[in-house]
Design a protein around this motif. Structure first.
Motif, PDB file in Angstrom:
ATOM      1  N   VAL A 197       0.851  -1.187   0.000  1.00 46.32           N
ATOM      2  CA  VAL A 197       0.000   0.000   0.000  1.00 46.32           C
ATOM      3  C   VAL A 197       0.890   1.242   0.000  1.00 46.32           C
ATOM      4  O   VAL A 197       2.035   1.210   0.460  1.00 46.32           O
ATOM      5  N   THR A 198       0.358   2.329  -0.530  1.00 44.84           N
ATOM      6  CA  THR A 198       1.095   3.598  -0.590  1.00 44.84           C
ATOM      7  C   THR A 198       0.809   4.406   0.667  1.00 44.84           C
ATOM      8  O   THR A 198      -0.349   4.710   0.963  1.00 44.84           O
ATOM      9  N   LEU A 199       1.868   4.736   1.405  1.00 37.11           N
ATOM     10  CA  LEU A 199       1.719   5.546   2.607  1.00 37.11           C
ATOM     11  C   LEU A 199       1.566   7.024   2.257  1.00 37.11           C
ATOM     12  O   LEU A 199       0.687   7.704   2.784  1.00 37.11           O
ATOM     13  N   GLY A 200       2.394   7.535   1.357  1.00 32.33           N
ATOM     14  CA  GLY A 200       2.271   8.935   0.963  1.00 32.33           C
ATOM     15  C   GLY A 200       3.509   9.419   0.230  1.00 32.33           C
ATOM     16  O   GLY A 200       4.542   8.740   0.169  1.00 32.33           O
ATOM     17  N   ARG A 201       3.393  10.612  -0.353  1.00 34.21           N
ATOM     18  CA  ARG A 201       4.521  11.232  -1.046  1.00 34.21           C
ATOM     19  C   ARG A 201       5.353  12.017  -0.041  1.00 34.21           C
ATOM     20  O   ARG A 201       4.830  12.792   0.755  1.00 34.21           O
ATOM     21  N   VAL A 202       6.665  11.820  -0.112  1.00 31.59           N
ATOM     22  CA  VAL A 202       7.586  12.514   0.773  1.00 31.59           C
ATOM     23  C   VAL A 202       8.005  13.852   0.170  1.00 31.59           C
ATOM     24  O   VAL A 202       7.895  14.902   0.796  1.00 31.59           O
ATOM     25  N   ALA A 203       8.504  13.831  -1.064  1.00 32.83           N
ATOM     26  CA  ALA A 203       8.998  15.044  -1.713  1.00 32.83           C
ATOM     27  C   ALA A 203       8.862  14.875  -3.214  1.00 32.83           C
ATOM     28  O   ALA A 203       8.764  13.761  -3.730  1.00 32.83           O
ATOM     29  N   THR A 204       8.892  15.996  -3.942  1.00 26.99           N
ATOM     30  CA  THR A 204       8.757  15.970  -5.395  1.00 26.99           C
ATOM     31  C   THR A 204       9.545  17.117  -6.003  1.00 26.99           C
ATOM     32  O   THR A 204       9.907  18.076  -5.319  1.00 26.99           O
ATOM     33  N   THR A 205       9.822  17.000  -7.301  1.00 24.77           N
ATOM     34  CA  THR A 205      10.497  18.071  -8.016  1.00 24.77           C
ATOM     35  C   THR A 205       9.477  19.081  -8.525  1.00 24.77           C
ATOM     36  O   THR A 205       8.272  18.845  -8.486  1.00 24.77           O
ATOM     37  N   ALA A 206       9.975  20.209  -9.025  1.00 24.21           N
ATOM     38  CA  ALA A 206       9.111  21.280  -9.524  1.00 24.21           C
ATOM     39  C   ALA A 206       9.707  21.841 -10.812  1.00 24.21           C
ATOM     40  O   ALA A 206      10.870  21.574 -11.151  1.00 24.21           O
ATOM     41  N   ARG A 207       8.911  22.622 -11.522  1.00 29.40           N
ATOM     42  CA  ARG A 207       9.400  23.212 -12.766  1.00 29.40           C
ATOM     43  C   ARG A 207      10.516  24.219 -12.511  1.00 29.40           C
ATOM     44  O   ARG A 207      11.452  24.350 -13.301  1.00 29.40           O
ATOM     45  N   GLU A 208      10.424  24.950 -11.412  1.00 32.62           N
ATOM     46  CA  GLU A 208      11.459  25.934 -11.084  1.00 32.62           C
ATOM     47  C   GLU A 208      12.565  25.268 -10.272  1.00 32.62           C
ATOM     48  O   GLU A 208      13.613  24.938 -10.800  1.00 32.62           O
ATOM     49  N   THR A 209      12.367  25.097  -8.993  1.00 30.07           N
ATOM     50  CA  THR A 209      13.317  24.386  -8.129  1.00 30.07           C
ATOM     51  C   THR A 209      12.535  23.693  -7.020  1.00 30.07           C
ATOM     52  O   THR A 209      11.497  24.199  -6.586  1.00 30.07           O
ATOM     53  N   PRO A 210      13.033  22.547  -6.559  1.00 28.40           N
ATOM     54  CA  PRO A 210      14.154  21.781  -7.112  1.00 28.40           C
ATOM     55  C   PRO A 210      13.733  21.016  -8.364  1.00 28.40           C
ATOM     56  O   PRO A 210      12.613  20.516  -8.439  1.00 28.40           O
ATOM     57  N   GLN A 211      14.638  20.898  -9.316  1.00 28.21           N
ATOM     58  CA  GLN A 211      14.336  20.198 -10.555  1.00 28.21           C
ATOM     59  C   GLN A 211      14.832  18.752 -10.551  1.00 28.21           C
ATOM     60  O   GLN A 211      14.525  18.002 -11.480  1.00 28.21           O
ATOM     61  N   TRP A 212      15.582  18.371  -9.516  1.00 28.46           N
ATOM     62  CA  TRP A 212      16.188  17.027  -9.527  1.00 28.46           C
ATOM     63  C   TRP A 212      16.315  16.516  -8.100  1.00 28.46           C
ATOM     64  O   TRP A 212      16.449  17.305  -7.158  1.00 28.46           O
ATOM     65  N   ILE A 213      16.271  15.185  -7.939  1.00 28.25           N
ATOM     66  CA  ILE A 213      16.512  14.524  -6.651  1.00 28.25           C
ATOM     67  C   ILE A 213      17.688  13.580  -6.850  1.00 28.25           C
ATOM     68  O   ILE A 213      17.685  12.752  -7.767  1.00 28.25           O
ATOM     69  N   THR A 214      18.697  13.708  -6.014  1.00 23.85           N
ATOM     70  CA  THR A 214      19.937  12.954  -6.203  1.00 23.85           C
ATOM     71  C   THR A 214      20.132  11.817  -5.216  1.00 23.85           C
ATOM     72  O   THR A 214      20.877  10.884  -5.497  1.00 23.85           O
ATOM     73  N   ASP A 215      19.489  11.854  -4.040  1.00 24.71           N
ATOM     74  CA  ASP A 215      19.751  10.820  -3.036  1.00 24.71           C
ATOM     75  C   ASP A 215      18.653  10.855  -1.977  1.00 24.71           C
ATOM     76  O   ASP A 215      17.912  11.851  -1.869  1.00 24.71           O
ATOM     77  N   ALA A 232      18.064  20.530 -13.156  1.00 23.45           N
ATOM     78  CA  ALA A 232      18.199  19.184 -13.695  1.00 23.45           C
ATOM     79  C   ALA A 232      19.341  19.130 -14.700  1.00 23.45           C
ATOM     80  O   ALA A 232      19.598  20.104 -15.416  1.00 23.45           O
ATOM     81  N   PRO A 233      20.037  17.997 -14.788  1.00 21.88           N
ATOM     82  CA  PRO A 233      21.087  17.877 -15.804  1.00 21.88           C
ATOM     83  C   PRO A 233      20.471  17.687 -17.181  1.00 21.88           C
ATOM     84  O   PRO A 233      19.284  17.377 -17.329  1.00 21.88           O
ATOM     85  N   GLY A 234      21.287  17.847 -18.202  1.00 17.37           N
ATOM     86  CA  GLY A 234      20.815  17.671 -19.573  1.00 17.37           C
ATOM     87  C   GLY A 234      20.783  18.987 -20.310  1.00 17.37           C
ATOM     88  O   GLY A 234      20.783  20.065 -19.719  1.00 17.37           O
ATOM     89  N   GLY A 235      20.771  18.879 -21.649  1.00 18.86           N
ATOM     90  CA  GLY A 235      20.751  20.087 -22.466  1.00 18.86           C
ATOM     91  C   GLY A 235      22.005  20.915 -22.318  1.00 18.86           C
ATOM     92  O   GLY A 235      21.974  22.148 -22.439  1.00 18.86           O
ATOM     93  N   GLY A 236      23.136  20.241 -22.040  1.00 14.49           N
ATOM     94  CA  GLY A 236      24.384  20.973 -21.865  1.00 14.49           C
ATOM     95  C   GLY A 236      24.646  21.428 -20.451  1.00 14.49           C
ATOM     96  O   GLY A 236      25.619  22.131 -20.193  1.00 14.49           O
ATOM     97  N   TRP A 237      23.759  21.010 -19.501  1.00 20.93           N
ATOM     98  CA  TRP A 237      23.946  21.420 -18.105  1.00 20.93           C
ATOM     99  C   TRP A 237      24.390  20.212 -17.284  1.00 20.93           C
ATOM    100  O   TRP A 237      23.643  19.249 -17.135  1.00 20.93           O
ATOM    101  N   PRO A 238      25.616  20.213 -16.725  1.00 18.95           N
ATOM    102  CA  PRO A 238      26.068  19.075 -15.910  1.00 18.95           C
ATOM    103  C   PRO A 238      25.484  19.151 -14.500  1.00 18.95           C
ATOM    104  O   PRO A 238      25.309  20.240 -13.945  1.00 18.95           O
ATOM    105  N   LEU A 239      25.201  17.999 -13.932  1.00 17.52           N
ATOM    106  CA  LEU A 239      24.633  17.973 -12.584  1.00 17.52           C
ATOM    107  C   LEU A 239      25.610  18.528 -11.549  1.00 17.52           C
ATOM    108  O   LEU A 239      25.203  19.031 -10.507  1.00 17.52           O
ATOM    109  N   ASP A 240      26.895  18.466 -11.846  1.00 19.23           N
ATOM    110  CA  ASP A 240      27.890  18.993 -10.913  1.00 19.23           C
ATOM    111  C   ASP A 240      27.715  20.493 -10.671  1.00 19.23           C
ATOM    112  O   ASP A 240      28.150  21.018  -9.652  1.00 19.23           O
ATOM    113  N   TRP A 241      27.103  21.188 -11.609  1.00 21.23           N
ATOM    114  CA  TRP A 241      26.907  22.623 -11.444  1.00 21.23           C
ATOM    115  C   TRP A 241      25.661  22.947 -10.625  1.00 21.23           C
ATOM    116  O   TRP A 241      25.466  24.100 -10.226  1.00 21.23           O
ATOM    117  N   SER A 242      24.830  21.973 -10.389  1.00 17.84           N
ATOM    118  CA  SER A 242      23.592  22.222  -9.652  1.00 17.84           C
ATOM    119  C   SER A 242      23.882  22.318  -8.153  1.00 17.84           C
ATOM    120  O   SER A 242      24.698  21.564  -7.615  1.00 17.84           O
TER     121      SER A 242
END
Length: 401
Positions: A197-215, A232-242
């Motif tokens: 069964v699903t207990l609930g959502r803890v966290a989510t990304t957004a269009r602005e920020t945060p755009q990515w979940i790493t851990d 978020a990475p992609g499109g020439g943007w490395p995740l290391d810069w986030s």
């Protein structure tokens, strides 16, 4: 009663008291020796009792008390024997009542779900953000995405997040769309029958920020910690810069609420705000029938870090040929199928680059009135895109007639 009888009675009463006291004393060496002496006295007392049998009736009664008690015989049952004794139901009984289980809480089901079990079982997911086409009801998670609009299982963590004494499962999922897509952390449990069964959502990304979940992780105290990234990475943007942050969420009142960590991001250090503007193109006709004119393009660095290089695209029609002006722009010898490209840089914050472009329409080429878009993109170290906080000022329009 004669004096002799009185003496005998006195001796008998004394022996009687002595023997009764001996019966209530705890056993020990002294008691054993006392018992031996008493048995010797009983022998003498029996002989005296026989001699006085006719005149000493009461004495016979007391003497009987001093005789050894007969050995105990077998106990006769008083009712039908049963396999177990019946509990007493008399009023005032202090025996505790038989436990019935009423009021006791059953152990919480074990909500530890393996990766294989989660992938093999349809689950219900909280709604994805608007515009996402991934399913939520009876959805199957996949371990590796082979097509878009699938729910991918990226990671798992375990812990007692609802503090019921049993372990729950926390999963990082993504609704895949191309190389990205929205992400959310969801907690799962088991019902008493063992179903997921699903207990609930803890966290989510957004269009602005945060755009990515790493851990993600679960602490021994049941706190769910999620590491989020602003971009978020992609499109020439490395995740290391986030930029990354750890945020803590706790279960209560039927939902997860953030209780630890920051809630917003500051300006990303890998950003640059470039603005572009351009003049209109006025074409004049020469004697040979060609038409020519000049366009000025201005690129300004408003704020942010230094731009290693910037690419300026002029989406001009192929009839408009670059014949002079800035050497940063290149053109081919035939009709262009791609935009005219100008490579600029480096550009420091607060500075600007001005381009003068001489354009010509060859004789015999028809060019109707129209317009073209001019856009600029900033790049940083390693050739990666820098983030643009204001994309609206990255484009301009060139008109001609």
């Amino acid at each position: 009663m004669s004096e002799h009888e009185a003496v005998v009675f006195a001796e008998r009463f004394a022996r009687y008291r002595t023997e009764v006291l001996a019966e209530v004393e705890p056993p020990g060496p002294a008691a054993v020796r006392r018992r031996v002496r008493q048995r010797r006295r009983r022998t003498l007392g029996t002989a005296v009792a026989a001699a006085l049998a006719l005149g000493t009736g009461p004495v016979v009664g007391y003497a009987a008390l001093t005789d050894p008690a007969p050995p105990p015989g077998p106990v006769q049952p008083t009712g039908t024997p049963s396999g177990s004794p019946a509990p007493s139901t008399s009023a005032g009984s202090s025996a505790p009542p038989t436990p019935t289980g009423a009021g006791s809480s059953p152990a919480a089901p074990n909500g530890r779900i393996s990766r294989a079990q989660l992938l093999a079982t349809p689950v219900s997911l909280p709604e994805w953000r608007p515009g996402s086409a991934c399913p939520t009801k009876g959805a199957r998670l996949v371990g590796e995405a082979t097509r878009d609009e699938t729910n991918v299982l990226l990671g798992l963590a375990y812990g007692d997040v609802d503090r019921d004494g049993a372990t729950e499962t926390v999963a990082l999922t993504q609704c895949l769309r191309g190389t990205g897509g929205p992400m959310q952390v969801v907690a799962f449990d088991r019902d008493p029958a063992g179903g997921i069964v699903t207990l609930g959502r803890v966290a989510t990304t957004a269009r602005e920020t945060p755009q990515w979940i790493t851990d993600l992780e679960v602490t021994p105290g049941g706190l769910v910690r999620v590491q989020v990234a602003d971009l978020a990475p992609g499109g020439g943007w490395p995740l290391d810069w986030s930029q990354r942050q750890w945020r803590g969420y706790r279960w209560g009142d039927g939902r997860f609420t953030q209780v630890e960590g920051p809630t917003t991001f500051g300006p990303n250090p890998y950003f640059a705000d470039l603005a572009v503007s351009a003049t209109d193109l006025t074409l004049s006709t020469a004697e040979d029938g060609s038409r020519s004119g000049t366009v000025e393009v201005l690129v300004r660095h408003l704020r942010g870090r230094e731009v290693t290089r910037a690419v300026l695209d002029l989406d001009l029609p192929g009839q408009l040929r670059l014949v002079g002006g800035s050497t940063a722009c290149a053109d081919d010898t035939g009709l262009r199928a791609a935009p005219l490209v100008c490579r600029l840089g480096p550009i420091a914050p607060g500075s600007e680059v001005r381009l003068r472009l001489e354009l010509r329409v060859p004789p015999g080429s028809a060019l109707a009135a129209g317009s073209a878009q001019v856009s600029v993109v900033p790049y940083g170290p390693g050739g990666h895109h820098l983030i643009e906080p204001d994309r609206d000022n990255n484009t301009a329009t060139i008109n001609w007639r």
